[in-house]
Every structure is written in structure tokens, then in C-alpha cells.
Scaffold this active site. Structure first.
Site, PDB file in Angstrom:
ATOM      1  N   LYS A  60       2.074  -9.106  -1.856  1.00 37.25           N
ATOM      2  CA  LYS A  60       1.432  -9.086  -3.166  1.00 37.25           C
ATOM      3  C   LYS A  60       1.202  -7.693  -3.723  1.00 37.25           C
ATOM      4  CE  LYS A  60      -3.070  -9.776  -3.399  1.00 37.25           C
ATOM      5  NZ  LYS A  60      -3.533  -8.368  -3.374  1.00 37.25           N
ATOM      6  N   ASP A  99      -1.212  -5.057  -5.559  1.00 37.63           N
ATOM      7  CA  ASP A  99      -2.657  -4.861  -5.406  1.00 37.63           C
ATOM      8  C   ASP A  99      -3.352  -5.084  -6.752  1.00 37.63           C
ATOM      9  OD1 ASP A  99      -4.926  -4.414  -3.900  1.00 37.63           O
ATOM     10  OD2 ASP A  99      -3.978  -2.822  -2.765  1.00 37.63           O
ATOM     11  N   GLU A 100      -4.666  -5.198  -6.707  1.00 39.40           N
ATOM     12  CA  GLU A 100      -5.403  -5.650  -7.896  1.00 39.40           C
ATOM     13  C   GLU A 100      -5.362  -4.665  -9.064  1.00 39.40           C
ATOM     14  OE1 GLU A 100      -6.762  -4.903  -4.983  1.00 39.40           O
ATOM     15  OE2 GLU A 100      -8.182  -3.290  -5.381  1.00 39.40           O
ATOM     16  N   LYS A 152     -13.457  -5.858   6.303  1.00 45.68           N
ATOM     17  CA  LYS A 152     -14.242  -4.748   5.727  1.00 45.68           C
ATOM     18  C   LYS A 152     -15.175  -5.172   4.588  1.00 45.68           C
ATOM     19  CE  LYS A 152     -10.950  -3.192   2.154  1.00 45.68           C
ATOM     20  NZ  LYS A 152      -9.901  -2.253   1.761  1.00 45.68           N
ATOM     21  N   LYS A 165       0.869  -1.189   0.000  1.00 43.94           N
ATOM     22  CA  LYS A 165       0.000   0.000   0.000  1.00 43.94           C
ATOM     23  C   LYS A 165       0.891   1.219   0.000  1.00 43.94           C
ATOM     24  CE  LYS A 165      -3.905  -2.273   0.430  1.00 43.94           C
ATOM     25  NZ  LYS A 165      -5.123  -2.216  -0.349  1.00 43.94           N
ATOM     26  N   HIS A 179      -7.300 -13.016  -7.333  1.00 39.01           N
ATOM     27  CA  HIS A 179      -7.995 -11.880  -6.720  1.00 39.01           C
ATOM     28  C   HIS A 179      -9.370 -11.819  -7.372  1.00 39.01           C
ATOM     29  CE1 HIS A 179      -8.926  -7.878  -5.258  1.00 39.01           C
ATOM     30  NE2 HIS A 179      -7.848  -7.920  -4.502  1.00 39.01           N
TER      31      HIS A 179
HETATM   32  C1  CAP Z   1      -7.055  -5.437   1.084  1.00 33.67           C
HETATM   33  C2  CAP Z   1      -7.175  -5.315  -0.386  1.00 33.67           C
HETATM   34  C3  CAP Z   1      -7.838  -6.487  -1.138  1.00 33.67           C
HETATM   35  C4  CAP Z   1      -9.177  -6.944  -0.602  1.00 33.67           C
HETATM   36  C5  CAP Z   1     -10.066  -7.603  -1.612  1.00 33.67           C
HETATM   37  C6  CAP Z   1      -7.938  -4.077  -0.726  1.00 33.67           C
HETATM   38  O1  CAP Z   1      -6.424  -4.322   1.643  1.00 33.67           O
HETATM   39  O2  CAP Z   1      -5.909  -5.157  -0.963  1.00 33.67           O
HETATM   40  O3  CAP Z   1      -7.945  -6.097  -2.466  1.00 33.67           O
HETATM   41  O4  CAP Z   1      -8.879  -7.863   0.388  1.00 33.67           O
HETATM   42  O5  CAP Z   1     -11.209  -8.145  -1.020  1.00 33.67           O
HETATM   43  O6  CAP Z   1      -7.537  -3.409  -1.689  1.00 33.67           O
HETATM   44  O7  CAP Z   1      -8.934  -3.823  -0.081  1.00 33.67           O
HETATM   45  P1  CAP Z   1      -6.645  -3.924   3.174  1.00 33.67           P
HETATM   46  P2  CAP Z   1     -11.473  -9.718  -0.946  1.00 33.67           P
HETATM   47  O8  CAP Z   1      -5.978  -4.999   3.999  1.00 33.67           O
HETATM   48  O9  CAP Z   1      -5.947  -2.588   3.326  1.00 33.67           O
HETATM   49  O10 CAP Z   1      -8.108  -3.840   3.407  1.00 33.67           O
HETATM   50  O11 CAP Z   1     -10.229 -10.311  -0.355  1.00 33.67           O
HETATM   51  O12 CAP Z   1     -12.653  -9.843  -0.071  1.00 33.67           O
HETATM   52  O13 CAP Z   1     -11.694 -10.189  -2.312  1.00 33.67           O
HETATM   53 MG    MG Z   2      -6.533  -4.784  -2.945  1.00 36.12          MG
END
Ligand code: CAP
Ligand code: MG
Length: 417
Positions: A181, A183-184, A311, A155, A271
Site C-alpha cells: 500500500k 502510505d497515508e 507502536k 517506505k 486508513h
Molecule cells: C505503519 C504506518 C501506518 C500505521 C497507522 C505508519 O508503518 O504506515 O500508517 O500503521 O496506524 O506510517 O506508521 P510501520 P494505525 O509498519 O513502519 O510502523 O494502523 O494504527 O492506524
Molecule cells: Mg503510514
């Protein structure tokens, strides 16, 4: 639809044949339409029928290929349909989804329609390669068998240069994290070129592995048009990386399967960004359980499935059933490692593991980088939290000895199990 063959879509007293694909729908028609008749139209549209009787539909075709309704519950809006195996091309996910979740979602008469579950026969399942490495393979690679794999998301999700990303990863890996990892939304960007990121990261991993004597894995996001995705995964392989990530919903299952079929020997991390566009509404769409089943056919090794406590939307019953499925027997296909991610911080780990067990990756983004003393301290805090839970020691007791965990619990709170 004409009446002659319509009633033949009902087969309530017969068990599906062992090769059938059985789909459970939640279904309700619009006001004024009959439940059973609409269910029959659903079976017709998704197999051999159409809106009217057609002379080309012979008895022979009907007997061989018509879908059959094997269970109905009007009160609970449940319809189970058995589809003969001959309706499906083996190893073809797009064709499967066009059949069981295609035109039927557009029928005007239908008000509620949700594909809740699908059961495949081993014959169909085994027409796919499934995960190349899978849950046990990943644990073996790490030599971590008792505790959860500790994950971290870089992040901010976009913005850091390759050098800064690698430097940050080095720090986090050095403080106990096993997996980091992309991020998406981070792919090959002007401010963070993919190739440069891989090169910098592999260097960082080589030096941190030498120092820590433990396995560290970085998850490179290769989400891109399929041909480009393959090139990027090949590059990761060539430069010494071990894992790639695909945004499976936005890339598509065929792209995922195409990547798997290259046999790169790389872990494929799934993801699921965007899944809620069709999984979240309980009266419409496709359940996350079905998505998980398809992703396993396509060859995912580890998959985001939810946290219950974090969240993102996803209740206990749903996430537990998805994770159970991923770890259970599914034809000859290897089990998949679930990933818990989204809004996690050390104070939630105890509750999370109580609900989901230890056999998963636990990912921290904000809940690591947001630590009052920064990312390295955040990494130590998440390591301490998982260490405490593995040893069965309450977090607040462990925090009396470990300063980073103590600060994290003060900062974000502590939810006891
Ligand atoms: C988590 C995260 C992931 C989510 C996706 C985000 O970051 O990188 O993409 O976990 O949701 O961008 O929110 P945080 P899921 O730890 O800062 O929340 O795993 O439910 O598919
Ligand atoms: Mg993410």
C-alpha cells in the site's frame, strides 16, 4: 432549561423501541452541576430542546422526537440515550454525527463527554450500502482462506518515484507479500505523480502475477477533495487496479460514502490517520469502535484498527472488540476485514495472532524494509513468520530453518505469546 418538559427526557423504566438509535456516553458535568439534570440537557440539546423552554416545541413534536435517557449510572459516569429513528435522515452520516456528536461537545456545563458506543436498528443500518466487497470477497479474490493476508507499506512513506515504487513493489510481491500500500501522506506529488504510479504499478503486478500465479493487490491512496478522489479511483479502475485507500478521518465520511456509492467494484481500504485527535482521550471525544461502525455504514472493505503489540496506542480489549464488530452481523451489511499495522515486525506476529486471530491483514513497513538484508529479505521474513504461525510452529523453531526470519528475530527481538 425550564422544568416543565425537562423531566420528560427521563425514561429509565422503559426499553428503547426497536428502531431507536441507542448511544452510550461517558459523561460528567463540571463541579457544581447535577449529573441527572446535565444528562437531561444532553438529551435535549441533541434532539428537540434548547437552553430555555420554547413555545414552538409542541407536545406532539416532543412526544415524537425527544431523545430519552434509558440508563444512568452516576458512579460510572454512564448515560444511555435512545433517539427515535425519525430524528435521522436515512443514509446520511453527516446528519447522524451532527445529532449524536454535535453541539453537545460544546456545552459549558459538561466536563467529561465521550461517545463510547452506538447501537443502530437494522432499519437504519440497511439504509446504507456498506462494503461492496467485504471480508469474504477479499479472501475469495486472493484465494487465501486459512492465513492472514500479508501486507506491506512502501517506505519511505514519501520520496520514491513511480518507477522506484513499482520496482520495489515487484520485489516485495515476488517474495510472498499479498498486499502493498501507499502510505497515508502520499497522494499526487511532484516526485510521484498519481497516474504514473498507477501505470507503473499495474505493469509490475501483471508480471509478478504471471510469475507467481497468485493474486497481488496494490492499494492506491486516492485521498483528495471528493471530486478528485472519484476521478483517481475511476483511473485506478480503468487501468486495471483493484483497490484504493482513503484517509477516512481527514477526507470525511461523506467523501468515503460518495466513493462507495460509485460502485466501482474496487476494494476500499480505510486508513485512520488523525483519529487519535478525538479517540485517544478516555474522558473526551468519540471511541474508535464508533468510528469503525460509521466506516462500515459508509462502505469500507478493510480498516486499520490497531495491533495491541505495535507502536500505536490501542489496548487489547478495545482492538478485540472493534475487530469482533467488523466481522460480525450488522444488518445486511457485509463484514469488514480488520488491518493490523504500525510498528510490526516478524517477532511480534505470534503474539499478534494470539490476540487478534488470523482473520486480518498484517501490515509491515519499517518491520520489512528495515531488515538487515533489505526489503526482499524482509518480505521473506514476514512470509516465514506468518507461515510459521499458520502452521502453529513457534517462530524461534522455524527460524532454525529460515535465515531471513532468524535475522529478523535477532534484529528486532521476539515476543513469545
Ligand atoms: C505503519 C504506518 C501506518 C500505521 C497507522 C505508519 O508503518 O504506515 O500508517 O500503521 O496506524 O506510517 O506508521 P510501520 P494505525 O509498519 O513502519 O510502523 O494502523 O494504527 O492506524
Ligand atoms: Mg503510514
Amino acid at each position: 432549561m425550564a422544568n416543565k418538559v425537562e423531566s420528560s427526557y427521563l425514561n429509565l423504566n422503559k426499553k428503547p423501541s426497536k428502531d431507536d438509535i441507542v448511544v452510550t456516553f461517558k459523561m460528567n458535568p463540571q463541579k457544581g452541576f447535577d449529573f441527572i439534570k446535565t444528562a437531561q440537557e444532553l438529551a435535549a440539546e441533541s434532539s428537540v430542546g434548547t437552553w430555555t423552554e420554547i413555545t414552538t416545541l409542541t407536545k406532539g413534536i416532543f412526544q415524537k422526537l425527544a431523545a430519552k435517557i434509558v440508563y444512568l449510572d452516576k458512579e460510572k459516569s454512564v448515560v444511555k440515550i435512545a433517539y427515535p429513528i425519525q430524528l435521522f435522515e436515512k443514509g446520511n452520516i453527516a446528519q447522524l454525527l451532527s445529532t449524536i456528536s454535535g453541539n453537545i461537545f460544546s456545552l459549558k456545563k459538561i466536563k467529561i463527554l465521550r461517545l463510547e458506543d452506538v447501537e443502530f436498528s437494522p432499519r437504519y443500518i440497511n439504509s446504507f450500502l456498506g462494503p461492496q466487497i467485504g471480508l469474504q470477497g477479499i479472501r475469495k479474490l486472493y484465494k487465501i482462506h486459512r492465513r492472514s493476508i500479508i501486507g506491506c507499506i512502501i517506505k519511505p512513506k514519501v520520496g520514491l518515484s513511480p518507477e522506484k515504487t513499482a520496482k520495489l513493489a515487484y520485489e516485495i510481491f515476488s517474495n510472498g507479500v499479498d498486499l502493498i500500500k501507499d502510505d497515508e501522506t502520499l497522494t499526487d506529488m511532484s516526485f510521484c505523480r498519481f497516474e504514473k504510479r498507477v501505470r507503473e504499478m499495474v505493469k509490475a503486478i501483471n508480471s509478478v502475477e504471471k510469475k507467481s500465479k497468485s493474486r497481488k493487490i496494490f492499494v492506491f491512496n486516492v485521498t483528495a477533495p471528493a471530486d478528485e478522489m472519484i476521478k483517481r479511483a475511476a483511473l485506478v479502475k480503468k487501468l486495471g487496479g483493484r483497490c484504493v485507500m482513503v484517509d477516512i478521518i481527514t477526507s470525511g465520511f461523506s467523501a468515503l460514502q460518495y466513493l462507495r456509492n460509485q460502485n466501482f467494484g474496487l476494494i476500499i481500504h480505510g486508513h485512520r490517520a488523525g483519529h487519535s485527535a478525538f479517540t485517544r482521550n478516555k474522558d473526551w471525544g468519540i471511541s474508535m469502535l464508533v468510528v469503525a461502525k460509521i466506516a462500515r455504514l459508509a462502505g469500507i472493505d478493510e480498516l486499520h484498527t490497531g495491533t495491541v503489540v505495535g507502536k500505536m496506542e490501542g489496548d487489547r480489549e478495545e482492538v478485540v472488540s472493534i475487530n469482533n464488530f467488523l466481522r460480525s452481523k450488522f444488518g445486511k451489511l457485509k463484514p469488514v476485514l480488520p488491518v493490523a499495522s504500525g510498528g510490526l515486525h516478524p517477532g511480534l506476529v505470534e503474539k499478534l495472532v494470539k490476540i487478534l486471530g488470523k482473520d486480518l491483514v498484517i501490515n509491515f513497513g519499517g518491520g520489512l524494509h528495515g531488515h538487515p538484508l533489505g526489503s526482499a529479505a524482509g518480505a521473506r521474513a514476514v512470509y516465514q513468520a506468518i507461515d510459521a504461525v499458520t502452521k502453529g510452529i513457534p517462530l524461534n523453531r522455524y527460524a532454525q530453518t529460515y535465515q531471513e526470519l532468524k535475522l529478523a528475530l535477532e534484529h528486532w527481538g521476539y515476543e513469545k505469546k
